[in-house]
Design a protein around this motif. Structure first.
Motif, PDB file in Angstrom:
ATOM      1  N   HIS A  61     -39.381  13.890  12.238  1.00  0.00           N
ATOM      2  CA  HIS A  61     -39.668  12.970  11.128  1.00  0.00           C
ATOM      3  C   HIS A  61     -39.964  11.566  11.648  1.00  0.00           C
ATOM      4  N   ALA A  62     -39.147  11.121  12.563  1.00  0.00           N
ATOM      5  CA  ALA A  62     -39.289   9.762  13.093  1.00  0.00           C
ATOM      6  C   ALA A  62     -38.736   9.746  14.501  1.00  0.00           C
ATOM      7  N   CYS A  63     -39.256   8.804  15.302  1.00  0.00           N
ATOM      8  CA  CYS A  63     -38.732   8.647  16.663  1.00  0.00           C
ATOM      9  C   CYS A  63     -38.702   7.162  16.989  1.00  0.00           C
ATOM     10  N   ASP A  97     -34.929   8.590   7.364  1.00  0.00           N
ATOM     11  CA  ASP A  97     -35.364   8.941   8.724  1.00  0.00           C
ATOM     12  C   ASP A  97     -35.618   7.708   9.587  1.00  0.00           C
ATOM     13  N   LEU A  98     -36.392   6.762   9.054  1.00  0.00           N
ATOM     14  CA  LEU A  98     -36.768   5.594   9.862  1.00  0.00           C
ATOM     15  C   LEU A  98     -35.548   4.778  10.249  1.00  0.00           C
ATOM     16  N   ALA A 130     -33.245   6.481  13.027  1.00  0.00           N
ATOM     17  CA  ALA A 130     -33.711   6.636  14.411  1.00  0.00           C
ATOM     18  C   ALA A 130     -33.065   5.644  15.389  1.00  0.00           C
ATOM     19  N   PRO A 151     -42.106   0.291  11.138  1.00  0.00           N
ATOM     20  CA  PRO A 151     -42.709   1.603  11.402  1.00  0.00           C
ATOM     21  C   PRO A 151     -44.130   1.490  11.956  1.00  0.00           C
ATOM     22  N   VAL A 169     -40.168   1.921  15.226  1.00  0.00           N
ATOM     23  CA  VAL A 169     -39.966   3.366  15.024  1.00  0.00           C
ATOM     24  C   VAL A 169     -41.308   4.020  14.708  1.00  0.00           C
ATOM     25  N   ALA A 206     -43.205   6.624  12.705  1.00  0.00           N
ATOM     26  CA  ALA A 206     -43.066   7.444  11.492  1.00  0.00           C
ATOM     27  C   ALA A 206     -43.995   8.640  11.673  1.00  0.00           C
ATOM     28  N   LEU A 224     -42.197  11.873   7.604  1.00  0.00           N
ATOM     29  CA  LEU A 224     -40.907  11.527   6.989  1.00  0.00           C
ATOM     30  C   LEU A 224     -40.497  12.562   5.954  1.00  0.00           C
ATOM     31  N   ALA A 234     -37.133   9.387   2.923  1.00  0.00           N
ATOM     32  CA  ALA A 234     -37.680   8.033   3.016  1.00  0.00           C
ATOM     33  C   ALA A 234     -36.836   7.088   2.176  1.00  0.00           C
TER      34      ALA A 234
END
Ligand code: ZN
Ligand code: ZN
Length: 332
Positions: free
Chosen positions: A33-35, A139-140, A143, A301, A324, A326, A329, A332
């Motif tokens: 989803h996010a990193c 998610d964001l 991370a 993001p 981050v 995105a 996601l 959210a």
């Protein structure tokens, strides 16, 4: 799947279509989803950490949902939202692994360095090293907890019970650590590059009682300092700012050379130490603590395809909080 791939140090990442990884025994496959981006990613891309697997998918602050299980995985279920941190595998048998110090394992393997990471639509990870994402974090925002938060937390613990704590470099890690430190009743002082008013204002907004130029000294003696910026000249600056008996913690994986300094600034039982990697226990402790404070992360993001621009932004120190990617996601 789409991924951003490092072919060689000091070259831009390449957007590529690569084979979907298959989970081996003990591994899970995650839809990313996010990193989060980390300064360590810059050290890898810039060739300051010399031995990444190549080609490499960077990224070690992965938030994803488990979509498939390798053989023998029973502690994790399909559909669970999990985080994948930097520590990706340890031997389990060396002196470090058997004494609660798996962060120092001689044979440890790291996500986004020895193992492909999360700058991709899918990633595999050893199920034993995945961490459940706490409720309440999109998610964001989740991370940056996975490295900035975890390593920051380990650094804060290493600083002991210091009341007056200096944070050198006010990026992703410091913006989380200051929230934990304030929650614990400590007094925080933020040290930035000269003239970095934006970061200083950011630190003050998050509860620093003072923010200023790192090379200009502190308004009063510190009981501990944590150095997040990779600049060796901050070590003597932090030792000079720290009272007798205080600890200076170097939290980064790489730092430019430390200039020579007079013994008198270490004298007085000052301690100079580093913090390396994380243990799974750090992860469990911090991810239990973060929602209780609650830690709120501020993120900027970027789309997956813009990973190079995101890294450049981080290199320039142009992010308040954490950068981050995105990817896809879900929360959210
Ligand atoms: Zn080991
Ligand atoms: Zn990191």
């Amino acid at each position: 799947m789409r991924a951003m791939v490092l072919d060689a140090a000091r070259t831009p990442l390449r957007l590529a279509d690569i084979a979907t990884p298959q989970p081996q025994a003990g591994q899970v496959l995650l839809r990313v989803h996010a990193c989060g981006l980390c300064r360590t990613d810059l050290h890898v891309v810039d060739g300051e950490l010399a031995h990444p697997k190549l080609p490499l998918v960077p990224g070690h602050q992965i938030v994803g949902t488990v979509v498939a299980l390798g053989d023998g995985v029973d502690a994790v279920e399909v559909g669970q939202r999990m985080g994948v941190p930097w520590l990706g595998w340890t031997c389990g048998t060396c002196r470090y692994c058997t004494s609660g110090r798996e962060n120092l394992c001689d044979r440890a393997r790291f996500t986004g360095y020895d193992i492909d990471g999360g700058y991709a639509q899918l990633a595999v990870a050893d199920a034993r090293f995945c961490l459940p994402i706490p409720q309440g974090y999109p998610d964001l925002q989740a991370a940056p907890l996975l490295c900035a938060g975890l390593i920051g937390y380990r650094s804060l613990v290493a600083a002991g019970d210091a009341e007056r704590i200096g944070l050198y470099g006010f990026g992703a890690a410091a913006h989380i650590v200051i929230q934990v430190a304030r929650h614990q009743g400590r007094r925080a002082f933020a040290f930035t590059r000269a003239g970095d008013v934006a970061s200083q204002q950011f630190a003050l907004r998050l509860g620093a009682e003072w923010a200023g130029d790192a090379m200009q000294g502190a308004p009063e003696a510190l009981d501990a300092a944590i150095i997040f910026a990779p600049a060796g000249e901050l070590v003597p600056a932090a030792l000079r700012a720290t009272a007798a008996g205080g600890t200076v913690v170097c939290a980064g994986i790489h730092m430019s050379d430390i200039p020579a300094f007079p013994y008198e600034i270490l004298w007085g039982e000052r301690v100079l130490r580093s913090v390396a990697n994380l243990t799974r226990r750090d992860g469990e402790e911090f991810l239990a603590l973060a929602p209780r404070i609650p830690v709120r992360t501020e993120v900027r993001p970027f789309p997956l395809d813009d990973a190079n621009a995101a890294l450049d932004t981080l290199r320039r120190g142009d992010v308040q909080g954490a950068a981050v990617l995105a990817v896809d996601l879900a929360v959210a």
